[in-house]
Design a protein around this motif. Structure first.
Motif, mmCIF file in Angstrom:
data_model
loop_
_atom_site.group_PDB
_atom_site.id
_atom_site.type_symbol
_atom_site.label_atom_id
_atom_site.label_comp_id
_atom_site.label_asym_id
_atom_site.label_seq_id
_atom_site.Cartn_x
_atom_site.Cartn_y
_atom_site.Cartn_z
ATOM 1 N N ASN A 170 51.304 46.038 19.869
ATOM 2 C CA ASN A 170 52.109 45.563 18.755
ATOM 3 C C ASN A 170 53.409 44.909 19.192
ATOM 4 O OD1 ASN A 170 50.813 46.391 16.064
ATOM 5 N ND2 ASN A 170 50.468 48.141 17.406
ATOM 6 N N GLY A 171 53.523 44.586 20.481
ATOM 7 C CA GLY A 171 54.680 43.855 20.973
ATOM 8 C C GLY A 171 55.911 44.710 21.209
ATOM 9 N N ILE A 172 55.751 46.005 21.195
ATOM 10 C CA ILE A 172 56.871 46.912 21.429
ATOM 11 C C ILE A 172 56.886 47.272 22.911
ATOM 12 C CG2 ILE A 172 57.839 49.180 20.880
ATOM 13 C CD1 ILE A 172 56.325 48.904 18.146
ATOM 14 N N LYS A 173 58.036 47.102 23.533
ATOM 15 C CA LYS A 173 58.138 47.343 24.969
ATOM 16 C C LYS A 173 58.593 48.776 25.226
ATOM 17 C CE LYS A 173 60.479 45.702 29.110
ATOM 18 N NZ LYS A 173 61.472 44.768 29.646
ATOM 19 N N PRO A 174 57.722 49.589 25.837
ATOM 20 C CA PRO A 174 58.144 50.946 26.203
ATOM 21 C C PRO A 174 59.140 50.880 27.365
ATOM 22 C CG PRO A 174 55.764 50.810 26.063
ATOM 23 C CD PRO A 174 56.285 49.406 26.037
ATOM 24 N N LEU A 175 60.321 51.428 27.155
ATOM 25 C CA LEU A 175 61.346 51.440 28.209
ATOM 26 C C LEU A 175 61.210 52.653 29.115
ATOM 27 C CD1 LEU A 175 64.433 50.367 26.104
ATOM 28 C CD2 LEU A 175 62.976 48.949 27.539
ATOM 29 N N LEU A 176 60.715 53.751 28.533
ATOM 30 C CA LEU A 176 60.523 54.969 29.286
ATOM 31 C C LEU A 176 59.271 55.658 28.775
ATOM 32 C CD1 LEU A 176 61.600 57.148 31.302
ATOM 33 C CD2 LEU A 176 62.772 58.175 29.343
#
Length: 180
Positions: free
Chosen positions: A168-174
């Motif tokens: 869904n285009g969400i970037k996991p940072l951690l």
């Protein structure tokens, strides 16, 4: 027996109910372990029951050794602790592993496994639901595309949520779990 074993240890009662709806649409016989769909969040009743009715019967668990296949929703479990691996090695029940059917890719993988094992096409209703979900993903992508997330939890859930975010285009940072 002609049943398919579904091992889904990392899901909540609502998830299990949805899995059962999917299996019903495929019109297949199955053994679901554990079936917490009515035991962990049974409707309120004035009559208290310490152990609610429902769940996976012991006789069903015993008959899992004669099923045509096992789908285990667990790709991170060590083979030493895998009930599906035990059934495969001890009783010759073919094992198919997949992630929790969350998001498009994981759900497609689960549906395709069921279709492959039972030799039936994916039901039209499920194809239509997939199309509506995909349309929602497309519509919301412009809002999600710059999103960032931190994902922490049990390994199977973390893996599935991380894939869902990426779809869904969400970037996991951690991305983290409390396990090895």
């Amino acid at each position: 027996n002609n049943k398919i074993n579904i091992i889904a240890a990392n899901l909540n009662p609502a998830d299990i109910r949805h899995i059962k709806e999917i299996l019903k649409l495929f019109n297949i016989e199955y053994i679901l372990l554990p079936d917490i769909s009515t035991t962990l969040d049974a409707p309120y009743s004035k009559e208290y029951r310490r152990i609610p009715e429902g769940g996976t019967k012991i006789s069903d668990i015993e008959s899992m050794a004669g099923s045509i296949a096992t789908i285990e929703m667990s790709i991170t479990i060590d083979d030493r602790y895998s009930p599906g691996k035990y059934l495969e090695e001890t009783f010759g029940v073919p094992l198919y592993k997949c992630s929790i059917p969350m998001g498009l890719r994981n759900t497609d993988e689960f549906m395709n496994l069921i279709s492959q094992i039972c030799g039936r096409p994916i039901p039209q209703q499920l194809k239509e639901e997939r199309g509506r979900y995909l349309d929602g993903m497309i519509d919301s992508h412009k809002y999600n595309a710059e999103g960032r997330a931190v994902v922490f939890g049990e390994p199977e859930q973390v893996y599935a949520v991380t894939r869902l975010c990426c779809e869904n285009g969400i970037k996991p940072l951690l991305i983290a779990t409390g396990t090895k």
